[in-house]
Design an enzyme around this catalytic site. Structure first.
Site, PDB file in Angstrom:
ATOM      1  CE  LYS A 263     -32.785  21.215 -16.729  1.00 20.04           C
ATOM      2  NZ  LYS A 263     -33.844  22.029 -15.941  1.00 20.04           N
ATOM      3  NE  ARG A 337     -29.828  28.260  -8.233  1.00 21.03           N
ATOM      4  CZ  ARG A 337     -30.966  28.335  -7.928  1.00 21.03           C
ATOM      5  NH1 ARG A 337     -31.320  28.595  -6.725  1.00 21.03           N
ATOM      6  NH2 ARG A 337     -31.988  28.229  -8.853  1.00 21.03           N
TER       7      ARG A 337
HETATM    8  N1  BES Z   1     -31.127  25.753 -16.963  1.00 23.49           N
HETATM    9  C1  BES Z   1     -32.256  25.293 -15.968  1.00 23.49           C
HETATM   10  C2  BES Z   1     -32.991  26.793 -16.075  1.00 23.49           C
HETATM   11  C3  BES Z   1     -33.945  26.865 -17.354  1.00 23.49           C
HETATM   12  C4  BES Z   1     -35.298  26.682 -17.221  1.00 23.49           C
HETATM   13  C5  BES Z   1     -33.600  27.474 -18.702  1.00 23.49           C
HETATM   14  C6  BES Z   1     -36.014  26.626 -18.313  1.00 23.49           C
HETATM   15  C7  BES Z   1     -34.295  27.562 -19.650  1.00 23.49           C
HETATM   16  C8  BES Z   1     -35.668  27.092 -19.491  1.00 23.49           C
HETATM   17  C9  BES Z   1     -31.498  25.639 -14.646  1.00 23.49           C
HETATM   18  O1  BES Z   1     -30.519  25.033 -14.394  1.00 23.49           O
HETATM   19  C10 BES Z   1     -32.641  25.028 -13.664  1.00 23.49           C
HETATM   20  O2  BES Z   1     -32.804  23.598 -13.905  1.00 23.49           O
HETATM   21  N2  BES Z   1     -33.111  25.558 -12.861  1.00 23.49           N
HETATM   22  C11 BES Z   1     -34.041  24.961 -12.139  1.00 23.49           C
HETATM   23  C12 BES Z   1     -33.788  25.592 -10.600  1.00 23.49           C
HETATM   24  C13 BES Z   1     -34.699  24.743  -9.473  1.00 23.49           C
HETATM   25  C14 BES Z   1     -34.099  23.182  -9.364  1.00 23.49           C
HETATM   26  C15 BES Z   1     -34.510  25.448  -8.153  1.00 23.49           C
HETATM   27  C16 BES Z   1     -35.738  25.469 -12.530  1.00 23.49           C
HETATM   28  O3  BES Z   1     -35.779  26.628 -12.832  1.00 23.49           O
HETATM   29  O4  BES Z   1     -36.615  24.516 -12.447  1.00 23.49           O
HETATM   30 ZN    ZN Z   2     -30.487  22.926 -14.317  1.00 21.00          ZN
END
Ligand code: BES
Ligand code: ZN
Ligand code: ZN
Length: 484
Positions: A263, A337
């Site tokens: 990230k 997931r």
């Molecule tokens: N933990 C994140 C989702 C999240 C985003 C929680 C913002 C709280 C605030 C999750 O594990 C994630 O990174 N999801 C990705 C999925 C994508 C790679 C398909 C996302 O939402 O960007």
């Molecule tokens: Zn994530």
């Protein structure tokens, strides 16, 4: 911890640092010397409006805080919870230690009394554990004033306290920094909580997960030096006719760097709240243990740290989930997931007949619903309606989202049964449809709480930081369960 009581004498006689009195829009308050303020429009009864009166005439309390309650026809326990929370936060900031709240006779029932207590306890919470100043303010006592109130109020107030303290327990866990709350520490916290409330707690370690074939969960865990933990907390009623067995599955990523699909730095510190779903299940079990519903409930909390260590899984890896399905890991940041998938399979194997999961699963749900509503996805209408009804009664906002089979096309993989991400669009729905593959034919609801588990700004009735959703919804779901 706040002392909570019910006062059944007339409100004029209640001794307190401050007495909170509700004022409604369109009903002019003339008591406590407030007539002038009402006439001048300073006190209008608007929702969350607060007016502090010092040395008010005719009452024993040192202050009266007029708390706006909005239009009388729109007033409900959720509105009272907020009004009580805002009032308590205001008084706490003024160092008032003994607070009472007067319920009008028309609202002196259990639902309202519980909501007032919840508002007070939730409003009092501050995520300031790691601030070392020694003059932290605290409210010592909160009384619900219900002159001649019925006996049912005692149980209701006790319930409100249990539920709100459970929600604060969840908030406290979510607020813990990721260096201090690793998966093993979550497991320790679960064991401590379980032994305090006579719940059974079992923690599955890496070796057991390997034996069970939880390749999806273990793939996420392998990038971190911190070992994973699958926490199982069991509540069993003393006696029950219920044929149902409720399973609560909560995402417990103690920190989400994204892994190799790392990230951006901006805001990454917030990813400590990626275990909010798991913490909500622990809070719900804490309340369920005390409220003793008739249905057996088991919580499953897969805990991992998603790190880009030298052993981390790579984009392109193919893992085999406990269900036997193969998953192509396209993006290691879609880790939630993967761990929830194996926990759902395990929950079904453990005999759960109905499932709810809560997970900070996608940024896409925040785009879709903002910070106001959790997204709800369900493979079963009756189960969806149960959760919606519980959420409504608790004033926790939930919005139904689509879970149609066509979305599965977005998750096609050339090399495995399914990919862990879809394309650019509909990210919350593709995440949900991924999980649906693992819920099978068990009635199941998925709550995406990425937008609601953390408040970036404080609200008048709630501190900034962890919100503690959906603890109250889950507790009500269990306590009002009927097999039908
Ligand atoms: N933990 C994140 C989702 C999240 C985003 C929680 C913002 C709280 C605030 C999750 O594990 C994630 O990174 N999801 C990705 C999925 C994508 C790679 C398909 C996302 O939402 O960007
Ligand atoms: Zn994530
Ligand atoms: Zn995550």
């Amino acid at each position: 911890m706040m002392r909570i009581t019910i006062e059944r004498q007339p409100l004029e006689q209640v001794e307190a640092g401050a007495l909170i009195v509700l004022v409604f829009e369109g009903r002019k308050e003339t008591r406590f010397g407030a007539g002038d303020l009402t006439d001048a429009g300073e006190v209008a009864g608007k929702s969350l409006e607060l007016t502090l009166l010092h040395r008010p005439p005719g009452v024993a309390a040192a202050r009266v805080l007029l708390a706006g309650a909005g239009k009388p026809e729109k007033f409900d326990p959720a509105e009272l919870r907020k009004a009580a929370g805002a009032a308590v936060r205001h008084l706490k900031s003024k160092s008032v230690k003994k607070i009472a709240l007067a319920l009008d006779p028309e609202h002196a029932d259990g639902e309202y009394a519980a909501a007032a207590v919840e508002g007070a306890i939730l409003g009092e919470f501050e995520p300031d554990r790691y601030k070392t100043d020694d003059d932290k303010k605290s409210v010592e006592a909160f009384a619900v004033v219900a002159p001649g109130g019925a006996a049912e109020l005692d149980d209701a107030v006790a319930r409100g306290r249990i539920v709100a303290e459970a929600q604060n327990f969840t908030r406290g866990l979510v607020n813990e920094p990721p260096n201090r709350l690793t998966p093993s520490k979550v497991a320790e916290a679960a064991q401590k909580m379980a032994s305090e409330y006579q719940l059974e707690c079992e923690v599955l370690e890496r070796e057991q997960m390997e034996k069970l074939g939880m390749g999806a969960l273990l793939g996420v865990a392998q990038g971190s030096a911190e070992p994973p933990a699958l926490i199982v907390i069991r509540y069993r009623p003393a006696q029950t006719e219920s044929k149902a067995h409720l399973g609560l599955v909560g995402k417990g990523v103690t920190f989400d760097t994204g892994g190799i699909s790392i990230k951006p730095a901006e805001g990454m510190e917030k990813m400590k709240y990626d275990m909010a779903g798991g913490a909500a299940m622990m809070g719900a079990m804490r309340a369920i243990a005390q409220l003793k519903p008739a249905i057996p409930v088991t919580a499953f909390i897969p805990c991992v740290e998603n790190m880009p260590g030298s052993r981390a899984q790579r984009p392109g890896d193919i893992v085999t989930a406990m269900s036997g399905k193969t998953i192509e890991v396209i993006n290691t940041d879609a880790e939630g997931r993967l761990i929830v998938a194996d926990a759902l399979t395990y929950a079904r194997q453990q005999g759960c007949t109905h499932l709810v999961d809560a997970a900070t699963l996608t940024g896409a749900i925040v785009v879709a619903l903002g910070h106001l509503n959790m997204g709800l996805f369900a493979n079963d209408e009756a189960m969806r309606d149960r959760v919606l009804k519980a959420a409504k009664a608790e004033g926790e906002r939930v919005w139904p989202m689509p879970l149609e089979d066509d979305y599965k096309e977005y998750l096609k993989s050339a090399f495995a049964d399914i990919a862990n991400v879809g394309g650019r669009w509909g990210g919350a729905a593709t995440a949900a449809i991924f999980l649906k593959e693992f819920a099978g034919d068990t009635p199941w609801v998925h709550l995406d709480i990425a937008g609601t588990a953390w408040l970036d700004e404080s609200k008048p009735f709630l501190a900034k930081g962890p919100s503690g959703v959906p603890v109250r919804t889950l507790v009500r779901l269990a306590t009002e369960w009927k097999d039908r």
